[in-house]
Design a protein around this motif. Structure first.
Motif, PDB file in Angstrom:
ATOM      1  N   ALA A 182       5.343   4.527   4.346  1.00 41.27           N
ATOM      2  CA  ALA A 182       6.769   4.294   4.569  1.00 41.27           C
ATOM      3  C   ALA A 182       7.516   5.530   4.072  1.00 41.27           C
ATOM      4  CB  ALA A 182       7.215   3.057   3.807  1.00 41.27           C
ATOM      5  N   THR A 183       8.778   5.633   4.463  1.00 38.52           N
ATOM      6  CA  THR A 183       9.588   6.782   4.026  1.00 38.52           C
ATOM      7  C   THR A 183      10.771   6.290   3.190  1.00 38.52           C
ATOM      8  OG1 THR A 183      10.928   6.709   6.038  1.00 38.52           O
ATOM      9  CG2 THR A 183       9.001   8.156   6.055  1.00 38.52           C
ATOM     10  N   GLN A 184      11.169   7.111   2.200  1.00 36.45           N
ATOM     11  CA  GLN A 184      12.370   6.756   1.427  1.00 36.45           C
ATOM     12  C   GLN A 184      13.596   7.474   1.991  1.00 36.45           C
ATOM     13  OE1 GLN A 184      10.561   7.364  -2.431  1.00 36.45           O
ATOM     14  NE2 GLN A 184      11.581   9.336  -2.666  1.00 36.45           N
ATOM     15  N   ALA A 185      13.336   8.495   2.802  1.00 33.71           N
ATOM     16  CA  ALA A 185      14.338   9.152   3.647  1.00 33.71           C
ATOM     17  C   ALA A 185      13.513   9.706   4.802  1.00 33.71           C
ATOM     18  CB  ALA A 185      15.040  10.267   2.872  1.00 33.71           C
ATOM     19  N   PRO A 186      14.125   9.920   5.963  1.00 31.48           N
ATOM     20  CA  PRO A 186      13.324  10.408   7.092  1.00 31.48           C
ATOM     21  C   PRO A 186      12.500  11.644   6.710  1.00 31.48           C
ATOM     22  CG  PRO A 186      15.507   9.773   7.847  1.00 31.48           C
ATOM     23  CD  PRO A 186      15.538   9.681   6.342  1.00 31.48           C
ATOM     24  N   ILE A 208      -0.170   0.199  -5.367  1.00 31.83           N
ATOM     25  CA  ILE A 208      -0.213   0.415  -3.916  1.00 31.83           C
ATOM     26  C   ILE A 208       0.409  -0.801  -3.241  1.00 31.83           C
ATOM     27  CG2 ILE A 208      -1.704   0.885  -1.942  1.00 31.83           C
ATOM     28  CD1 ILE A 208      -3.809   1.949  -3.930  1.00 31.83           C
ATOM     29  N   THR A 209       1.470  -0.538  -2.458  1.00 37.43           N
ATOM     30  CA  THR A 209       2.191  -1.639  -1.848  1.00 37.43           C
ATOM     31  C   THR A 209       2.570  -1.294  -0.419  1.00 37.43           C
ATOM     32  OG1 THR A 209       4.019  -3.203  -2.175  1.00 37.43           O
ATOM     33  CG2 THR A 209       4.427  -0.910  -2.875  1.00 37.43           C
ATOM     34  N   GLY A 210       3.484  -2.073   0.159  1.00 35.12           N
ATOM     35  CA  GLY A 210       3.858  -1.827   1.549  1.00 35.12           C
ATOM     36  C   GLY A 210       5.114  -2.588   1.892  1.00 35.12           C
ATOM     37  N   GLY A 211       5.127  -3.115   3.080  1.00 36.13           N
ATOM     38  CA  GLY A 211       4.105  -3.432   4.044  1.00 36.13           C
ATOM     39  C   GLY A 211       2.870  -4.078   3.405  1.00 36.13           C
ATOM     40  N   GLU A 212       1.846  -4.244   4.245  1.00 36.87           N
ATOM     41  CA  GLU A 212       0.607  -4.834   3.740  1.00 36.87           C
ATOM     42  C   GLU A 212      -0.430  -3.726   3.576  1.00 36.87           C
ATOM     43  OE1 GLU A 212      -0.429  -7.558   2.252  1.00 36.87           O
ATOM     44  OE2 GLU A 212      -2.252  -6.389   2.119  1.00 36.87           O
ATOM     45  N   PRO A 213      -0.684  -3.303   2.312  1.00 32.19           N
ATOM     46  CA  PRO A 213      -1.556  -2.145   2.099  1.00 32.19           C
ATOM     47  C   PRO A 213      -3.002  -2.368   2.534  1.00 32.19           C
ATOM     48  CG  PRO A 213      -0.951  -3.158  -0.002  1.00 32.19           C
ATOM     49  CD  PRO A 213      -0.104  -3.805   1.061  1.00 32.19           C
ATOM     50  N   LEU A 214      -3.485  -3.607   2.489  1.00 31.85           N
ATOM     51  CA  LEU A 214      -4.903  -3.818   2.806  1.00 31.85           C
ATOM     52  C   LEU A 214      -5.195  -3.641   4.300  1.00 31.85           C
ATOM     53  CD1 LEU A 214      -5.921  -6.644   0.308  1.00 31.85           C
ATOM     54  CD2 LEU A 214      -6.386  -4.179   0.184  1.00 31.85           C
ATOM     55  N   LEU A 215      -4.159  -3.456   5.129  1.00 28.12           N
ATOM     56  CA  LEU A 215      -4.400  -3.111   6.539  1.00 28.12           C
ATOM     57  C   LEU A 215      -4.975  -1.694   6.653  1.00 28.12           C
ATOM     58  CD1 LEU A 215      -1.178  -4.537   8.264  1.00 28.12           C
ATOM     59  CD2 LEU A 215      -3.420  -5.622   8.021  1.00 28.12           C
ATOM     60  N   GLN A 216      -4.872  -0.904   5.592  1.00 27.31           N
ATOM     61  CA  GLN A 216      -5.388   0.475   5.605  1.00 27.31           C
ATOM     62  C   GLN A 216      -6.432   0.652   4.498  1.00 27.31           C
ATOM     63  OE1 GLN A 216      -2.417   3.627   6.630  1.00 27.31           O
ATOM     64  NE2 GLN A 216      -0.894   2.013   6.317  1.00 27.31           N
ATOM     65  N   ALA A 217      -7.276  -0.362   4.338  1.00 28.89           N
ATOM     66  CA  ALA A 217      -8.209  -0.401   3.211  1.00 28.89           C
ATOM     67  C   ALA A 217      -9.193   0.768   3.211  1.00 28.89           C
ATOM     68  CB  ALA A 217      -8.959  -1.731   3.212  1.00 28.89           C
ATOM     69  N   GLY A 218      -9.647   1.195   4.378  1.00 26.64           N
ATOM     70  CA  GLY A 218     -10.624   2.284   4.428  1.00 26.64           C
ATOM     71  C   GLY A 218     -10.075   3.557   3.816  1.00 26.64           C
ATOM     72  N   ALA A 219      -8.863   3.936   4.243  1.00 23.10           N
ATOM     73  CA  ALA A 219      -8.241   5.146   3.700  1.00 23.10           C
ATOM     74  C   ALA A 219      -7.876   4.956   2.220  1.00 23.10           C
ATOM     75  CB  ALA A 219      -7.004   5.503   4.514  1.00 23.10           C
ATOM     76  N   SER A 226       4.650   3.419 -13.732  1.00 16.08           N
ATOM     77  CA  SER A 226       3.678   3.384 -12.642  1.00 16.08           C
ATOM     78  C   SER A 226       4.080   4.362 -11.545  1.00 16.08           C
ATOM     79  CB  SER A 226       3.631   1.976 -12.026  1.00 16.08           C
ATOM     80  OG  SER A 226       3.416   0.988 -13.022  1.00 16.08           O
ATOM     81  N   THR A 227       3.083   4.808 -10.807  1.00 16.00           N
ATOM     82  CA  THR A 227       3.366   5.553  -9.586  1.00 16.00           C
ATOM     83  C   THR A 227       3.159   4.592  -8.421  1.00 16.00           C
ATOM     84  OG1 THR A 227       2.718   7.653 -10.541  1.00 16.00           O
ATOM     85  CG2 THR A 227       2.667   7.505  -8.143  1.00 16.00           C
ATOM     86  N   PHE A 228       4.144   4.518  -7.549  1.00 18.28           N
ATOM     87  CA  PHE A 228       4.102   3.615  -6.400  1.00 18.28           C
ATOM     88  C   PHE A 228       3.831   4.390  -5.121  1.00 18.28           C
ATOM     89  CE2 PHE A 228       6.429   1.308  -9.553  1.00 18.28           C
ATOM     90  CZ  PHE A 228       6.194  -0.030  -9.304  1.00 18.28           C
ATOM     91  N   VAL A 229       3.003   3.810  -4.274  1.00 18.29           N
ATOM     92  CA  VAL A 229       2.799   4.328  -2.926  1.00 18.29           C
ATOM     93  C   VAL A 229       3.086   3.178  -1.971  1.00 18.29           C
ATOM     94  CG1 VAL A 229       1.113   5.199  -1.272  1.00 18.29           C
ATOM     95  CG2 VAL A 229       1.019   5.940  -3.631  1.00 18.29           C
ATOM     96  N   ARG A 230       4.036   3.402  -1.054  1.00 19.12           N
ATOM     97  CA  ARG A 230       4.365   2.320  -0.124  1.00 19.12           C
ATOM     98  C   ARG A 230       3.862   2.666   1.274  1.00 19.12           C
ATOM     99  NH1 ARG A 230       7.430  -1.763  -1.116  1.00 19.12           N
ATOM    100  NH2 ARG A 230       8.802  -0.689  -2.599  1.00 19.12           N
ATOM    101  N   LEU A 231       2.959   1.824   1.788  1.00 17.82           N
ATOM    102  CA  LEU A 231       2.387   2.040   3.113  1.00 17.82           C
ATOM    103  C   LEU A 231       3.198   1.310   4.177  1.00 17.82           C
ATOM    104  CD1 LEU A 231      -1.440   1.755   2.391  1.00 17.82           C
ATOM    105  CD2 LEU A 231       0.097   3.715   2.163  1.00 17.82           C
ATOM    106  N   SER A 232       3.096   1.798   5.388  1.00 19.98           N
ATOM    107  CA  SER A 232       3.795   1.191   6.514  1.00 19.98           C
ATOM    108  C   SER A 232       2.920   0.110   7.159  1.00 19.98           C
ATOM    109  CB  SER A 232       4.155   2.269   7.529  1.00 19.98           C
ATOM    110  OG  SER A 232       5.075   1.762   8.478  1.00 19.98           O
ATOM    111  N   ARG A 233       3.558  -0.793   7.898  1.00 23.29           N
ATOM    112  CA  ARG A 233       2.951  -1.863   8.719  1.00 23.29           C
ATOM    113  C   ARG A 233       2.659  -3.127   7.913  1.00 23.29           C
ATOM    114  NH1 ARG A 233      -2.099   0.600  10.501  1.00 23.29           N
ATOM    115  NH2 ARG A 233      -2.515  -1.531  11.124  1.00 23.29           N
ATOM    116  N   CYS A 234       2.808  -4.257   8.599  1.00 22.81           N
ATOM    117  CA  CYS A 234       2.461  -5.550   7.995  1.00 22.81           C
ATOM    118  C   CYS A 234       1.960  -6.487   9.081  1.00 22.81           C
ATOM    119  CB  CYS A 234       3.669  -6.165   7.291  1.00 22.81           C
ATOM    120  SG  CYS A 234       3.197  -7.626   6.320  1.00 22.81           S
ATOM    121  N   ASN A 235       1.085  -7.424   8.680  1.00 24.30           N
ATOM    122  CA  ASN A 235       0.582  -8.435   9.618  1.00 24.30           C
ATOM    123  C   ASN A 235       1.423  -9.705   9.577  1.00 24.30           C
ATOM    124  OD1 ASN A 235      -0.333  -8.902   6.984  1.00 24.30           O
ATOM    125  ND2 ASN A 235      -2.102 -10.065   7.679  1.00 24.30           N
ATOM    126  N   LEU A 236       2.366  -9.812   8.617  1.00 27.96           N
ATOM    127  CA  LEU A 236       3.262 -10.972   8.569  1.00 27.96           C
ATOM    128  C   LEU A 236       4.678 -10.499   8.876  1.00 27.96           C
ATOM    129  CD1 LEU A 236       1.889 -12.920   5.446  1.00 27.96           C
ATOM    130  CD2 LEU A 236       1.292 -13.190   7.866  1.00 27.96           C
TER     131      LEU A 236
END
Ligand code: SAM
Ligand code: 2KA
Ligand code: SF4
Ligand code: MG
Length: 244
Positions: free
Chosen positions: A6-10, A94-105, A30-40
């Motif tokens: 995800a982006t905090q600004a474009p 690690i958060t999102g969105g749903e972070p486990l949609l990108q579990a491999g990476a 903590s350091t947060f990383v927010r991933l894009s996309r969700c299944n819900l």
């Protein structure tokens, strides 16, 4: 491999240092990383810009759709790891969105950060593969109740809930808007034999006044059921702002 963030600004990846605002680690730098996309598609999702893109016809709380290009950024895992390592906290959320949609990476990312304690915020519908799971210290699992607006068969997957109930690294964080939601959470706790000591009730809300009002009756219900309460510290400190 690549991660879609995800982006905090474009054009600016949402990787930031803050105090963990929710759950068992509340208050920890903590350091947060927010991933894009969700299944819900929760009606009250406070990060709908991670998934509610123009052209997505899932239900949502208002008419605003987000532009995918402005709200996503794809980066190499090694680049993400470098940005995380450059920030001070050695606790990674690690958060999102749903972070486990990108579990491999994410498995690759965690492997590059052996000195970090890894915490994952998840809606609890996706099974983490073993290659990621070995790096994870804590799961903050937030199963979605009926008021989220998601169909129960998508949001409450019995096999998954059974798994998290038996996983000592998993803490449950139910989002609560009305006392009826507590009855629904309590029924799940009973059905899946979730230890109450690993259950948090957290008020739904994106402003301090709403959180405080709901915590007044939520506190009494937590006492009654032996659950823990979670505030949303970051909302009081910074408001509902990206990158905090
Ligand atoms: C945005 S979600 C991302 C992680 C994952 N998709 C999940 O739902 O757990 C992070 C946390 O914020 C909570 N949350 C989202 N919107 C909220 C709101 N309006 N009020 C309270 N909590 C909210 C979620 O339940 C979850 O615990
Ligand atoms: N400070 C802060 N704490 C958080 N805990 C969980 C968050 C999330 O959005 O998953 C969050 C967040 O966005 N900010
Ligand atoms: S599961 Fe999490 S990210 Fe997805 S819509 Fe619900 S609160 Fe938002
Ligand atoms: Mg949040």
């Amino acid at each position: 491999m690549k991660l879609v963030l995800a982006t905090q600004a474009p054009g600016e990846a949402e990787i930031f240092a803050s105090l963990q605002g929710e759950g068992p680690s509340m208050g920890q730098p903590s350091t947060f990383v927010r991933l894009s996309r969700c299944n819900l598609a929760c009606q009250w999702c406070d990060t709908a810009y991670t998934w509610r893109f123009a052209g997505d016809n899932r239900p949502h709380r208002d008419a605003v759709d987000f532009d995918r290009k402005a709200n996503q950024l794809t980066l190499e895992v090694a680049d993400v790891a470098e940005r995380i390592a450059a920030l001070t906290p050695r606790r990674l959320v690690i958060t999102g969105g749903e972070p486990l949609l990108q579990a491999g990476a994410l498995a690759e990312l965690a492997g590059l950060l052996p000195d970090h304690r890894v915490e994952i915020e998840t809606n609890g519908t996706v099974a983490p593969p073993a290659r990621l799971d070995i790096h994870v210290d804590q799961y903050n699992v937030s199963p979605k109740l009926a008021h989220s607006g998601n169909p129960a068969d998508l949001a409450l997957v019995p096999e998954r809930l059974h798994h998290w109930a038996g996983e000592p690294r998993a803490f449950f964080k139910f989002v609560i808007a009305t006392p009826d939601d507590v009855d629904e959470a309590t029924a799940l706790v009973r059905t899946y034999h979730i230890p109450p000591a690993r259950v948090f009730l957290m008020p739904e809300g994106t402003d301090s006044a709403t959180l405080r009002e709901r915590e007044r009756w939520l506190a009494a219900l937590c006492l009654q059921h032996g659950f823990r309460i979670s505030d949303r510290l970051h909302i009081h400190l910074y408001g509902d702002t990206r990158g905090t």
